[in-house]
Write a protein that holds these residues in place. Structure first.
Motif, PDB file in Angstrom:
ATOM      1  N   HIS A  53      -8.310  -3.600   3.696  1.00  0.00           N
ATOM      2  CA  HIS A  53      -8.121  -2.251   4.069  1.00  0.00           C
ATOM      3  C   HIS A  53      -9.324  -1.699   4.870  1.00  0.00           C
ATOM      4  CE1 HIS A  53      -5.534  -1.692   0.409  1.00  0.00           C
ATOM      5  NE2 HIS A  53      -6.244  -2.351  -0.282  1.00  0.00           N
ATOM      6  N   SER A  57     -10.218   4.851   7.861  1.00  0.00           N
ATOM      7  CA  SER A  57      -9.106   5.305   8.622  1.00  0.00           C
ATOM      8  C   SER A  57      -7.757   5.192   7.528  1.00  0.00           C
ATOM      9  CB  SER A  57      -8.526   4.381   9.783  1.00  0.00           C
ATOM     10  OG  SER A  57      -7.261   4.480   9.953  1.00  0.00           O
ATOM     11  N   THR A  58      -6.668   6.058   7.674  1.00  0.00           N
ATOM     12  CA  THR A  58      -5.628   5.700   6.770  1.00  0.00           C
ATOM     13  C   THR A  58      -4.686   4.818   7.453  1.00  0.00           C
ATOM     14  OG1 THR A  58      -4.616   7.746   8.071  1.00  0.00           O
ATOM     15  CG2 THR A  58      -6.039   8.060   5.758  1.00  0.00           C
ATOM     16  N   PRO A  64      -3.042   0.028   2.662  1.00  0.00           N
ATOM     17  CA  PRO A  64      -3.328   1.375   3.113  1.00  0.00           C
ATOM     18  C   PRO A  64      -4.694   1.631   3.371  1.00  0.00           C
ATOM     19  CG  PRO A  64      -2.689   1.481   0.768  1.00  0.00           C
ATOM     20  CD  PRO A  64      -2.539   0.248   1.157  1.00  0.00           C
ATOM     21  N   GLN A  67      -9.439   5.876   3.639  1.00  0.00           N
ATOM     22  CA  GLN A  67     -10.460   7.057   4.177  1.00  0.00           C
ATOM     23  C   GLN A  67      -9.951   8.279   3.289  1.00  0.00           C
ATOM     24  OE1 GLN A  67      -9.990   8.968   7.983  1.00  0.00           O
ATOM     25  NE2 GLN A  67     -11.480  10.364   7.414  1.00  0.00           N
ATOM     26  N   LEU A  69      -9.864   8.465   0.229  1.00  0.00           N
ATOM     27  CA  LEU A  69      -9.090   8.150  -1.059  1.00  0.00           C
ATOM     28  C   LEU A  69      -9.251   9.053  -1.994  1.00  0.00           C
ATOM     29  CD1 LEU A  69      -7.153   5.713  -2.169  1.00  0.00           C
ATOM     30  CD2 LEU A  69      -9.485   4.988  -2.929  1.00  0.00           C
TER      31      LEU A  69
END
Ligand code: HEC
Length: 117
Positions: A53, A57-58, A64, A67, A69
């Motif tokens: 992860h 960033s997404t 996924p 960022q 979250l």
């Protein structure tokens, strides 16, 4: 334009602008401002999560990007990003994500760090 069309247009614009708004995520807390607990959590993240992860960033890596979250309404699965749900995902795994056994201390530190993303 008929009234009905105008309504559809207004709804679509709201949707488009709403989605565009989601892309500008709230900024992560800079590492210079981390508490000792958040810094310990970052180390746990590096050791256990970073290979799958991106934290800032997404964009997906193996899972996924995380960022912002905990600042979003829902995680990619649709579940809310509460500490309870995060704990379950981390300790039990989820579909392609393996379970990550952690001590309670590591878990608390990691959760604190996840809130800085
Ligand atoms: C081997 C790769 C891998 C590792 C290591 C890993 N993950 Fe994942 N993670 C994934 C994958 C793949 C998914 C997507 C799972 C799915 O289909 O819902 C995921 C999903 C997630 C989600 C989203 C859950 C949801 O409900 O949408 C979170 C949050 C998450 N991981 C956090 C973590 C944290 C924190 C760690 C470290 C303790 C970690 N992951 C370690 C691969 C990994």
């Amino acid at each position: 334009m008929r009234k009905g069309n105008l309504l559809i247009f207004a709804t679509l614009s709201a949707l488009v602008f709403g989605l565009a708004g989601c892309r500008s995520l709230p900024p992560s807390k800079p590492s210079s401002e981390w508490t000792p607990q958040e810094a310990r959590g970052a180390a746990v993240y590096q050791a256990k999560c970073a290979r799958c992860h991106y934290p800032t960033s997404t964009r997906p890596l193996h899972g996924p990007g995380l960022q912002a979250l905990t600042k979003l309404k829902s995680m990619p699965s649709g579940a809310p990003p509460t500490d309870e749900r995060l704990t379950a995902v981390i300790l039990n795994g989820r579909q392609d994500m393996p379970a990550t056994p952690l001590t309670d201390q590591q878990l608390q530190d990691l959760l604190a760090y996840l809130h800085t993303l």
